[in-house]
Design a protein around this motif. Sequence first.
Motif, PDB file in Angstrom:
ATOM      1  N   GLY A 105      28.430  13.745  12.277  1.00 26.61           N
ATOM      2  CA  GLY A 105      27.747  14.969  11.894  1.00 26.61           C
ATOM      3  C   GLY A 105      28.465  15.796  10.856  1.00 26.61           C
ATOM      4  N   HIS A 106      29.772  15.542  10.667  1.00 28.26           N
ATOM      5  CA  HIS A 106      30.541  16.304   9.685  1.00 28.26           C
ATOM      6  C   HIS A 106      31.253  15.396   8.682  1.00 28.26           C
ATOM      7  CE1 HIS A 106      30.173  20.255  11.761  1.00 28.26           C
ATOM      8  NE2 HIS A 106      29.935  19.454  12.780  1.00 28.26           N
ATOM      9  N   SER A 107      31.076  14.080   8.835  1.00 30.65           N
ATOM     10  CA  SER A 107      31.665  13.098   7.931  1.00 30.65           C
ATOM     11  C   SER A 107      33.159  13.340   7.740  1.00 30.65           C
ATOM     12  CB  SER A 107      30.959  13.138   6.563  1.00 30.65           C
ATOM     13  OG  SER A 107      31.384  12.049   5.749  1.00 30.65           O
ATOM     14  N   PHE A 255      23.231  13.813   9.558  1.00 32.23           N
ATOM     15  CA  PHE A 255      24.413  12.951   9.643  1.00 32.23           C
ATOM     16  C   PHE A 255      24.962  12.722   8.238  1.00 32.23           C
ATOM     17  CE2 PHE A 255      21.537  11.670  13.119  1.00 32.23           C
ATOM     18  CZ  PHE A 255      22.289  12.123  14.182  1.00 32.23           C
ATOM     19  N   PRO A 256      25.742  13.679   7.709  1.00 31.18           N
ATOM     20  CA  PRO A 256      26.261  13.581   6.332  1.00 31.18           C
ATOM     21  C   PRO A 256      27.095  12.343   6.063  1.00 31.18           C
ATOM     22  CG  PRO A 256      26.495  15.817   7.160  1.00 31.18           C
ATOM     23  CD  PRO A 256      26.068  14.970   8.328  1.00 31.18           C
ATOM     24  N   ILE A 257      27.548  11.657   7.105  1.00 35.83           N
ATOM     25  CA  ILE A 257      28.326  10.441   6.875  1.00 35.83           C
ATOM     26  C   ILE A 257      27.511   9.421   6.097  1.00 35.83           C
ATOM     27  CG2 ILE A 257      27.658   9.270   9.018  1.00 35.83           C
ATOM     28  CD1 ILE A 257      30.565   8.279   9.217  1.00 35.83           C
ATOM     29  N   THR A 260      28.018   9.463   2.194  1.00 36.17           N
ATOM     30  CA  THR A 260      29.326   9.139   1.628  1.00 36.17           C
ATOM     31  C   THR A 260      29.564   7.638   1.612  1.00 36.17           C
ATOM     32  OG1 THR A 260      30.446   9.272   3.779  1.00 36.17           O
ATOM     33  CG2 THR A 260      30.216  11.316   2.523  1.00 36.17           C
ATOM     34  N   ALA A 261      30.583   7.220   0.877  1.00 39.14           N
ATOM     35  CA  ALA A 261      31.027   5.825   0.912  1.00 39.14           C
ATOM     36  C   ALA A 261      31.867   5.641   2.174  1.00 39.14           C
ATOM     37  CB  ALA A 261      31.844   5.491  -0.328  1.00 39.14           C
ATOM     38  N   MET A 262      31.265   5.071   3.199  1.00 35.12           N
ATOM     39  CA  MET A 262      31.929   4.983   4.499  1.00 35.12           C
ATOM     40  C   MET A 262      33.126   4.035   4.454  1.00 35.12           C
ATOM     41  SD  MET A 262      28.791   5.019   7.268  1.00 35.12           S
ATOM     42  CE  MET A 262      27.562   4.090   6.392  1.00 35.12           C
ATOM     43  N   THR A 268      30.252  -2.489  10.768  1.00 37.41           N
ATOM     44  CA  THR A 268      30.298  -1.164  11.384  1.00 37.41           C
ATOM     45  C   THR A 268      29.357  -0.199  10.670  1.00 37.41           C
ATOM     46  OG1 THR A 268      32.596  -1.514  12.077  1.00 37.41           O
ATOM     47  CG2 THR A 268      31.808   0.760  12.018  1.00 37.41           C
ATOM     48  N   GLN A 269      29.243  -0.314   9.350  1.00 37.16           N
ATOM     49  CA  GLN A 269      28.318   0.537   8.603  1.00 37.16           C
ATOM     50  C   GLN A 269      26.879   0.310   9.064  1.00 37.16           C
ATOM     51  OE1 GLN A 269      28.881   0.602   4.298  1.00 37.16           O
ATOM     52  NE2 GLN A 269      31.004  -0.029   4.536  1.00 37.16           N
TER      53      GLN A 269
END
Length: 295
Positions: A105-107, A255-257, A260-262, A268-269
Amino acid sequence: MKSEESGEDTDSVMVARAMMACVAAVGEYCHEYMFKQPSRHGEDKRAKFINSIIKASDRDCVTQLRMNRATFFDLCTQLHEKAVLRDTRRVSHEEHSIMFLRTLGHSVRNRVIGHRFIRSGETVSRHFHSVLDAIVSLYPIFIKQAGPATPSEIQTNTNWAAYFQEGSASDARVLHNALSRSDDPLLVPYRKYYIVDAGYAHSPGFMAPYQGVRYHLQEYRTGRAPANMKELFNYRYAQLLNAIERCFGVMKGRFPILKTAMQYEFHTQIQIVIACCRMLDKMSSDPSTPTHSPA
């Protein structure tokens, strides 16, 4: 002879000292990392922070976890009862879930979560994956492939009912993989269609817009109405596609994650996207859940 015996005694002493040093090192490691007692100050600080999230107010809970307290505890109950997410010796399944939800939720990275919860990076990572695996294990129960029935949102809408039936796809490689994979392939119900963008060919089960005709929704916002059947189709198509894209926008906002480039392995992504879909469905009945990124 005495010289040889003296040499053997020296070797024995050196071996004994080396063994004692090894035993001392193992003992120190076990005391420091395996059998250490948690700091009482750290425990109190952690408990205070957790209680400030899930026991203070729904507003605080939504800010921190992107869902209200009732939704959070219901999720924890499902994970605990249906997905076998268990308490460990020092970490409750509620804390597992809080660390996981704050990450999505906050990446934020593991080291940030670890600092806030006074946990090691290894502990945070291990429990993140345990919650992720638990949520993904519930995927077949709560997320179903489209069935033969037309959704009421489409069937009762006169703008769309005459043209469209189902969902969307976004990338040719993803679509090919979804159709051809051996594990739970994408199935298109009989006489139903997924809409696809102009980069795809019109094909059975996948409906693309007419080529060479106004396609983007903004092209119809100039005041000029559709001039023929093809333009009308593309206009309805653009409206429906816009609604679908807004759904993805809502999920990315919560879900800001996903923006982004996880920093995770590819498998897992994939699991993270599935988990976000599951939780978005879970939170859809929560009117207090915001649709924007947290500050």
